[in-house]
Write a protein that holds these residues in place. Sequence first.
Motif, PDB file in Angstrom:
ATOM      1  N   ARG A  23      10.063  77.261  16.352  1.00  0.00           N
ATOM      2  CA  ARG A  23      10.845  76.027  16.357  1.00  0.00           C
ATOM      3  C   ARG A  23      10.824  75.328  15.008  1.00  0.00           C
ATOM      4  O   ARG A  23      11.812  74.754  14.584  1.00  0.00           O
ATOM      5  N   ALA A  24       9.643  75.357  14.382  1.00  0.00           N
ATOM      6  CA  ALA A  24       9.476  74.692  13.084  1.00  0.00           C
ATOM      7  C   ALA A  24      10.023  75.531  11.933  1.00  0.00           C
ATOM      8  O   ALA A  24      10.071  75.067  10.795  1.00  0.00           O
ATOM      9  N   GLY A  25      10.402  76.782  12.214  1.00  0.00           N
ATOM     10  CA  GLY A  25      10.919  77.657  11.173  1.00  0.00           C
ATOM     11  C   GLY A  25       9.842  78.129  10.204  1.00  0.00           C
ATOM     12  O   GLY A  25      10.142  78.440   9.053  1.00  0.00           O
ATOM     13  N   LEU A  26       8.592  78.196  10.679  1.00  0.00           N
ATOM     14  CA  LEU A  26       7.483  78.669   9.839  1.00  0.00           C
ATOM     15  C   LEU A  26       7.358  80.179   9.928  1.00  0.00           C
ATOM     16  O   LEU A  26       7.466  80.758  11.012  1.00  0.00           O
ATOM     17  N   SER A  27       7.092  80.793   8.809  1.00  0.00           N
ATOM     18  CA  SER A  27       6.820  82.230   8.819  1.00  0.00           C
ATOM     19  C   SER A  27       5.391  82.451   9.303  1.00  0.00           C
ATOM     20  O   SER A  27       4.565  81.529   9.297  1.00  0.00           O
ATOM     21  N   ARG A  28       5.100  83.665   9.693  1.00  0.00           N
ATOM     22  CA  ARG A  28       3.723  83.996  10.080  1.00  0.00           C
ATOM     23  C   ARG A  28       2.786  83.847   8.888  1.00  0.00           C
ATOM     24  O   ARG A  28       1.645  83.437   9.053  1.00  0.00           O
ATOM     25  N   GLU A  29       3.279  84.161   7.703  1.00  0.00           N
ATOM     26  CA  GLU A  29       2.468  84.026   6.491  1.00  0.00           C
ATOM     27  C   GLU A  29       2.069  82.561   6.271  1.00  0.00           C
ATOM     28  O   GLU A  29       0.946  82.258   5.885  1.00  0.00           O
ATOM     29  N   ALA A  30       3.018  81.647   6.532  1.00  0.00           N
ATOM     30  CA  ALA A  30       2.754  80.216   6.338  1.00  0.00           C
ATOM     31  C   ALA A  30       1.708  79.696   7.317  1.00  0.00           C
ATOM     32  O   ALA A  30       1.017  78.723   7.029  1.00  0.00           O
ATOM     33  N   LEU A  31       1.596  80.347   8.456  1.00  0.00           N
ATOM     34  CA  LEU A  31       0.583  79.939   9.443  1.00  0.00           C
ATOM     35  C   LEU A  31      -0.745  80.638   9.186  1.00  0.00           C
ATOM     36  O   LEU A  31      -1.807  80.037   9.363  1.00  0.00           O
ATOM     37  N   ALA A  32      -0.699  81.881   8.754  1.00  0.00           N
ATOM     38  CA  ALA A  32      -1.936  82.648   8.526  1.00  0.00           C
ATOM     39  C   ALA A  32      -2.701  82.160   7.302  1.00  0.00           C
ATOM     40  O   ALA A  32      -3.938  82.126   7.312  1.00  0.00           O
ATOM     41  N   ALA A  33      -1.989  81.772   6.243  1.00  0.00           N
ATOM     42  CA  ALA A  33      -2.647  81.404   4.977  1.00  0.00           C
ATOM     43  C   ALA A  33      -3.635  80.246   5.127  1.00  0.00           C
ATOM     44  O   ALA A  33      -4.789  80.362   4.695  1.00  0.00           O
ATOM     45  N   PRO A  34      -3.263  79.113   5.746  1.00  0.00           N
ATOM     46  CA  PRO A  34      -4.233  78.023   5.867  1.00  0.00           C
ATOM     47  C   PRO A  34      -5.437  78.378   6.748  1.00  0.00           C
ATOM     48  O   PRO A  34      -6.511  77.798   6.600  1.00  0.00           O
ATOM     49  N   LEU A  35      -5.243  79.341   7.638  1.00  0.00           N
ATOM     50  CA  LEU A  35      -6.352  79.780   8.494  1.00  0.00           C
ATOM     51  C   LEU A  35      -7.249  80.778   7.776  1.00  0.00           C
ATOM     52  O   LEU A  35      -8.374  81.039   8.214  1.00  0.00           O
ATOM     53  N   GLY A  36      -6.731  81.354   6.717  1.00  0.00           N
ATOM     54  CA  GLY A  36      -7.495  82.361   5.984  1.00  0.00           C
ATOM     55  C   GLY A  36      -7.652  83.653   6.771  1.00  0.00           C
ATOM     56  O   GLY A  36      -8.688  84.304   6.704  1.00  0.00           O
ATOM     57  N   VAL A  37      -6.602  84.009   7.518  1.00  0.00           N
ATOM     58  CA  VAL A  37      -6.640  85.238   8.315  1.00  0.00           C
ATOM     59  C   VAL A  37      -5.473  86.136   7.928  1.00  0.00           C
ATOM     60  O   VAL A  37      -4.474  85.688   7.371  1.00  0.00           O
ATOM     61  N   SER A  38      -5.614  87.400   8.269  1.00  0.00           N
ATOM     62  CA  SER A  38      -4.541  88.365   8.005  1.00  0.00           C
ATOM     63  C   SER A  38      -3.417  88.172   9.022  1.00  0.00           C
ATOM     64  O   SER A  38      -3.594  87.530  10.065  1.00  0.00           O
ATOM     65  N   LEU A  39      -2.262  88.770   8.720  1.00  0.00           N
ATOM     66  CA  LEU A  39      -1.149  88.718   9.670  1.00  0.00           C
ATOM     67  C   LEU A  39      -1.508  89.432  10.965  1.00  0.00           C
ATOM     68  O   LEU A  39      -1.079  89.024  12.050  1.00  0.00           O
ATOM     69  N   SER A  40      -2.305  90.482  10.844  1.00  0.00           N
ATOM     70  CA  SER A  40      -2.749  91.208  12.030  1.00  0.00           C
ATOM     71  C   SER A  40      -3.607  90.313  12.933  1.00  0.00           C
ATOM     72  O   SER A  40      -3.411  90.279  14.154  1.00  0.00           O
ATOM     73  N   GLN A  41      -4.529  89.587  12.310  1.00  0.00           N
ATOM     74  CA  GLN A  41      -5.388  88.687  13.088  1.00  0.00           C
ATOM     75  C   GLN A  41      -4.566  87.568  13.703  1.00  0.00           C
ATOM     76  O   GLN A  41      -4.765  87.204  14.864  1.00  0.00           O
ATOM     77  N   LEU A  42      -3.633  87.005  12.944  1.00  0.00           N
ATOM     78  CA  LEU A  42      -2.768  85.958  13.476  1.00  0.00           C
ATOM     79  C   LEU A  42      -2.000  86.481  14.688  1.00  0.00           C
ATOM     80  O   LEU A  42      -1.873  85.779  15.699  1.00  0.00           O
ATOM     81  N   GLY A  43      -1.505  87.709  14.598  1.00  0.00           N
ATOM     82  CA  GLY A  43      -0.790  88.307  15.724  1.00  0.00           C
ATOM     83  C   GLY A  43      -1.660  88.383  16.969  1.00  0.00           C
ATOM     84  O   GLY A  43      -1.195  88.145  18.082  1.00  0.00           O
ATOM     85  N   LYS A  44      -2.940  88.692  16.793  1.00  0.00           N
ATOM     86  CA  LYS A  44      -3.867  88.744  17.931  1.00  0.00           C
ATOM     87  C   LYS A  44      -4.051  87.360  18.546  1.00  0.00           C
ATOM     88  O   LYS A  44      -4.141  87.220  19.765  1.00  0.00           O
TER      89      LYS A  44
END
Length: 149
Positions: A23-44
Motif C-alpha cells: 500500500r505504501a509503495g515500499l520495495s522489499r529492499e526499503a523494508l529489509a535495510a532498516p532491519l539489517g536483514v537479507s531479502l530472504s529473511q524478510l520474505g520469511k
Amino acid sequence: MAGKPADHRDVHIGSLIEERRLRAGLSREALAAPLGVSLSQLGKYLKGANRLSATDLDVVARIIGVPVGFFFEDMPGRDLPSPGFGDRPQARLEIQAGWTDFAQAVARAADAHLDEERRQALGSLVRAVDQALSGQQPFDKANDSGPSD
C-alpha cells in the motif's frame, strides 16, 4: 538457543506487514535495510515462517506508519481479549500483618521525631485515610479537620 517457533500469529503479522508495504509503495529492499536483514529473511517474516522480535516489529511499524498494536488487532484465535496489565481490576486492600508492622513503625518514628502538633496532624491524616478506605465516611477536601470524636 533458538526462539519459539513461528505460528499462526506470525503469519497474520507477516501478511499485515506485506499488505501495508504494498500500500505504501515500499520495495522489499526499503523494508529489509532498516532491519539489517537479507531479502530472504524478510520474505520469511512476511510469510510468517520466522518470528519478528519486538524491536524489529517496532521498526517495521514505524516504517509503514502504524502503531505496533495494529498488528494485534483482529488477531485470529482471540475470542475475547484478556485484560492487559492496566485493565485488571484493582485488588482490594486488606488488613495484613505487614501493614500493622508498618503502622507501628510510623507511629514510633512520629513519636521519636515529630513535635506534638505534627503528631496530631499525622494522626488526623491517618484516621481520615482509614475511614475513607473502610467506607465509614467520604474522604474529601471539605472534611480536612479530622473526625469529630
